[in-house]
Design a protein around this motif. Structure first.
Motif, PDB file in Angstrom:
ATOM      1  N   PHE A 182       0.831  -1.210   0.000  1.00  0.00           N
ATOM      2  CA  PHE A 182       0.000   0.000   0.000  1.00  0.00           C
ATOM      3  C   PHE A 182       0.864   1.258   0.000  1.00  0.00           C
ATOM      4  O   PHE A 182       0.585   2.223  -0.724  1.00  0.00           O
ATOM      5  N   GLN A 238      -2.158   3.009  -3.245  1.00  0.00           N
ATOM      6  CA  GLN A 238      -3.533   2.646  -3.586  1.00  0.00           C
ATOM      7  C   GLN A 238      -3.777   1.182  -3.225  1.00  0.00           C
ATOM      8  O   GLN A 238      -2.850   0.425  -2.972  1.00  0.00           O
ATOM      9  N   THR A 239      -5.059   0.826  -3.190  1.00  0.00           N
ATOM     10  CA  THR A 239      -5.431  -0.559  -2.901  1.00  0.00           C
ATOM     11  C   THR A 239      -5.199  -1.413  -4.139  1.00  0.00           C
ATOM     12  O   THR A 239      -5.684  -1.082  -5.227  1.00  0.00           O
ATOM     13  N   GLY A 253      -2.124  -6.400  -2.435  1.00  0.00           N
ATOM     14  CA  GLY A 253      -2.297  -5.963  -1.053  1.00  0.00           C
ATOM     15  C   GLY A 253      -3.498  -6.624  -0.396  1.00  0.00           C
ATOM     16  O   GLY A 253      -3.439  -7.032   0.765  1.00  0.00           O
TER      17      GLY A 253
END
Length: 269
Positions: free
Chosen positions: A40, A45-46, A50
């Motif tokens: 992350f 960002q997702t 992750g």
């Protein structure tokens, strides 16, 4: 330094859930969670990676917590369920009609717990406990002998190293044979029917046997009822007992990881 008397010493029977299982699980949880955080921070960002890492971290955490709790419930110094499982095996010997006299073989004796229980329960028996004592277990011959001495039954028990796939005893050596949660662990013999046959070989004609294992695990035993049926030509009588959901253990332990596939094959040769 004050020396403890023999009666003050306590036996150490170890735990079926090795301490390294929750320790390893805890380390895996931390590493997976750290990996998710790192992904992350790097991507801002997702990402799928992750998310996968955090899901794996949660699963590892849940399994680790479960095994930690199960270890406490099983422990002789905690919930004591291990001892109750072994009591069930020995009680079945009595139920079959064995008088508790003669020679008894405990296949895969581990830390000596069931061998010692047998010697204490049956005062006229002579017990042989055998085990491979592999590096992956917290067991040893020295530990078995120490426990037997502390429990006051060392004169009626002999422990020796061996392989359950090829027992170092002549045909019909023992009046009875027992085993608990061992056969599925024997890597030297993937054919579990041959393994049970080998255990029966060293029992005298008319002798008794009680073998407990994860007999509902199809990967090891296939259809257990067919498995037991195939043993009939080699025995005078053979029975299969479903030992899942025992009344002495909490529902929490009734999973494939602990007691959820437990059964007993028993009878008379």
């Amino acid at each position: 330094m004050k020396q403890l008397s023999q009666t003050q010493l306590k036996p150490e029977y170890s735990n079926w859930v090795s301490k390294w299982i929750p320790i390893t699980g805890g380390i895996a949880t931390v590493l997976l969670a750290a990996g998710s955080v790192t992904v992350f921070r790097l991507t801002k960002q997702t990402t799928w990676l992750g998310l996968v890492l955090i899901v794996l971290a949660v699963i590892a955490c849940v399994v680790t917590l479960y095994m930690f709790i199960a270890r406490g419930i099983l422990s002789y110094h905690g919930g004591g369920v291990q001892g109750k499982v072994l009591d069930g095996v020995l009680s079945q010997l009595e139920a079959l009609g064995w008088d508790g006299k003669g020679k008894l073989l405990d296949i895969g004796c581990g830390s000596g717990a069931m061998s010692i229980k047998a010697a204490k329960k049956f005062p006229d028996v002579v017990v042989t406990g055998m085990d491979y004592w592999g590096a992956g277990w917290d067991y040893s011959k020295t530990l078995c002998e120490s426990n037997a001495k502390i429990e006051g039954v060392a004169e009626r028990i002999t422990f020796q190293k061996g392989d359950a796939a090829k027992l170092d005893f002549s045909d019909g050596t023992f009046d009875a044979a027992i085993s608990n949660f061992v056969f599925h662990e024997v890597m030297s013999q993937p054919d579990k029917f041959a393994l049970v046959r080998e255990a029966l070989r060293v029992v005298k004609p008319g002798g008794y046997f009680v073998f407990e294992d994860i007999f509902f695990a199809k990967s090891h035993y296939g259809d257990i009822h067919k498995f037991v049926k195939a043993l009939e030509p080699y025995t005078a009588e053979v029975h299969f007992l479903d030992m899942r959901r025992p009344d002495y253990a909490p529902v929490l332990l009734n999973t494939p990881l602990i007691l959820g596939q437990m059964g007993i094959i028993c009878g008379r040769k």
